[in-house]
Design an enzyme around this catalytic site. Structure first.
Site, PDB file in Angstrom:
ATOM      1  N   VAL A 198     -27.899  -4.469 -30.228  1.00 12.00           N
ATOM      2  CA  VAL A 198     -27.670  -3.316 -30.611  1.00 12.00           C
ATOM      3  C   VAL A 198     -26.827  -3.153 -31.763  1.00 12.00           C
ATOM      4  O   VAL A 198     -25.555  -3.474 -31.697  1.00 12.00           O
ATOM      5  CB  VAL A 198     -27.387  -2.165 -29.679  1.00 12.00           C
ATOM      6  CG1 VAL A 198     -27.258  -0.802 -29.950  1.00 12.00           C
ATOM      7  CG2 VAL A 198     -28.638  -2.108 -28.701  1.00 12.00           C
TER       8      VAL A 198
ATOM      9  N   ASP B  41     -18.137 -12.838 -25.509  1.00 10.58           N
ATOM     10  CA  ASP B  41     -18.018 -11.792 -24.616  1.00 10.58           C
ATOM     11  C   ASP B  41     -18.126 -12.525 -23.095  1.00 10.58           C
ATOM     12  O   ASP B  41     -18.121 -13.418 -22.863  1.00 10.58           O
ATOM     13  CB  ASP B  41     -18.834 -10.616 -24.885  1.00 10.58           C
ATOM     14  CG  ASP B  41     -18.355  -9.121 -24.209  1.00 10.58           C
ATOM     15  OD1 ASP B  41     -18.404  -8.975 -22.927  1.00 10.58           O
ATOM     16  OD2 ASP B  41     -18.231  -8.435 -25.115  1.00 10.58           O
TER      17      ASP B  41
ATOM     18  N   ALA C  74     -21.323  -3.352 -33.348  1.00 11.16           N
ATOM     19  CA  ALA C  74     -22.603  -3.981 -32.505  1.00 11.16           C
ATOM     20  C   ALA C  74     -22.351  -4.399 -31.168  1.00 11.16           C
ATOM     21  O   ALA C  74     -21.164  -4.727 -30.814  1.00 11.16           O
ATOM     22  CB  ALA C  74     -23.143  -4.935 -33.463  1.00 11.16           C
ATOM     23  N   LYS C  75     -23.213  -4.758 -30.450  1.00 12.91           N
ATOM     24  CA  LYS C  75     -23.000  -5.648 -28.987  1.00 12.91           C
ATOM     25  C   LYS C  75     -24.258  -6.177 -28.740  1.00 12.91           C
ATOM     26  O   LYS C  75     -25.626  -5.585 -29.194  1.00 12.91           O
ATOM     27  CB  LYS C  75     -22.895  -4.454 -28.072  1.00 12.91           C
ATOM     28  CG  LYS C  75     -21.879  -5.163 -26.894  1.00 12.91           C
ATOM     29  CD  LYS C  75     -20.757  -5.697 -27.390  1.00 12.91           C
ATOM     30  CE  LYS C  75     -19.777  -5.989 -26.042  1.00 12.91           C
ATOM     31  NZ  LYS C  75     -18.413  -6.396 -26.384  1.00 12.91           N
ATOM     32  N   GLY C  76     -24.344  -7.465 -28.079  1.00 12.68           N
ATOM     33  CA  GLY C  76     -25.558  -8.234 -27.744  1.00 12.68           C
ATOM     34  C   GLY C  76     -25.411  -8.562 -26.056  1.00 12.68           C
ATOM     35  O   GLY C  76     -24.245  -8.516 -25.708  1.00 12.68           O
TER      36      GLY C  76
END
Length: 411
Positions: A56, A142, A101-103
């Site tokens: 995202v 992460d 953002a993050k995934g």
């Protein structure tokens, strides 16, 4: 309340305090892009297995989007969305030129061999390589991922785009990673704690600490607090929990965990229930693990005077209200754990310049950024007569709103 609902609620409250235009408010909340991909790989036994991957990209008004990639069975679009939005506000609070953002991939990394993890990472990179980039979206490690995962992403991305060390941060040093990056989030937590305590005329060396989560962030925070003379009296992770009212010997505990893989059976402390760490008698509680660990069930029993949110979203909004009424000071996640993304920014800068810094410079710059961000946050608290969480949110949201408006968002 799930992470997305809680984040949206904090954002809307900040938007109200700032008096944002309703259209601008809506625009800031909507993600720039949501990516969902199927990652099918052969397992070591030859069978095919498919995992769902997400990225995202929330906002790029202040610079390239930035955020971790997590491998965890509970990864879903809602969670990734919330964390991407949090990254937008976090990078703005730290005043680094990034968006959020993050995934993530919904998988259990412990159930996969190293070669399976590599294949999964490479397939995921193949699916998103044209949507990330040095000036577009820069991933980082992460939960469930590490420097090796970033090395695979760098290698796979470079097959399409040429050698691109700045495409990921949190890489191994040998591939252009920054010195000090591994300790950065934990070190940033300690710098943030020092800044907060100074406001109350207190010092780490005079206080007791309980740390929930003893992975990278918790272990580094514990080590640095111990070095400063602070007493870490209780620590927990998924393997169990230990306590010692006179302070745990953190270097010995780290050696024990490395040798045995667990916290229990440590001769320098007594075993305790993992859940009790959150409500243990201490001056400062530092949650460093999953979100939502402080909730309406246990908030009333928290005895700490200060909570430093080293994890993302560890405090539910209901718990937030209970804790605030008790007079407990909460240092919010979007500031407290910004050390990782700040040193990621330093790594990106070093890669772009092709000039590496020594560790002393990295740590010095990190302290400067964390201390300055705290004073900016406190100014917002005074300006809007709000608590530290709203101080951080108004600081971050205001910066992103200003950048968005200056760029001409309605055109």
């Amino acid at each position: 309340m799930n992470a997305l609902a809680a984040t949206n609620r904090n954002f809307r409250q900040a938007a109200r305090i700032l008096g944002l235009d309703s259209k601008l408010e809506k625009s800031l909340l909507i993600p720039f892009r949501e990516i969902k991909v199927e990652c099918t790989i052969p397992k070591d036994d030859g069978t095919l297995v498919s995992y769902v991957g997400f990225r995202v990209q929330h906002d790029n008004a202040r610079g390239p989007m930035k955020g971790g990639i997590r491998y965890h069975p509970e990864v879903d679009l809602d969670e990734v969305n919330a964390l991407a939005q949090l990254m937008t506000w976090k990078t703005a609070v730290a005043d680094i030129p990034y968006g959020g953002a993050k995934g993530g991939i919904g998988c259990k990394p412990k159930d996969l061999s190293k070669s399976e993890l590599e294949r999964l990472t490479r397939v995921f990179t193949q699916k998103i390589h044209d949507l990330i980039g040095i000036n577009t979206d820069v991933p980082a490690p992460d939960m469930g991922t590490n420097a090796q995962t970033m090395a695979w992403i760098l290698d796979e991305y470079s097959k399409f785009h040429g050698h691109s060390p700045a495409i990921v941060t949190g890489k191994p040093i040998d591939l252009g990673g920054s010195l000090g990056r591994e300790a950065a989030t934990g070190r940033g937590v300690v710098y943030a704690t020092e800044a907060l305590l100074a406001e109350y005329g207190k010092n780490i060396k005079d206080l007791t600490f309980a740390i929930q989560g003893f992975g990278n962030v918790g272990a580094w925070a514990a080590k640095l607090i111990h070095e400063r003379g602070g007493k870490v009296i209780a620590v927990s992770d998924i393997t169990g929990a230990v306590k010692n009212p006179n302070g745990l010997d953190i270097p010995a505990l780290l050696n024990h965990k490395e040798a045995t893989g667990k916290l229990i059976d440590f001769c320098g402390g007594d075993v305790m229930n993992s859940d009790e760490v959150l409500t243990h008698e201490c001056d400062v509680l530092i949650p460093c693990a999953l979100g939502g660990v402080l909730n309406r069930e246990n908030a009333d029993n928290v005895k700490a005077k200060f909570i430093i949110e080293a994890a993302n979203h560890p405090t539910d909004p209901e718990a937030d209200e209970i804790l605030s009424k008790k007079g407990i000071v909460i240092l919010p996640d979007i500031y407290a754990n910004a050390g990782g993304v700040t040193v990621s920014y330093f790594e990106w800068v070093q890669n772009i310049q092709g000039f590496m810094w020594d560790e002393e410079k990295v740590n010095r710059e990190l302290r400067k950024y964390m201390t300055k961000a705290f004073h900016n946050l406190k100014n917002m608290c005074q300006l809007h007569n709000c608590n530290l969480r709203m101080g951080a949110f108004t600081l971050g949201v205001n910066r992103v709103a200003r950048a968005t408006t200056l760029r001409g968002w309605e055109a």
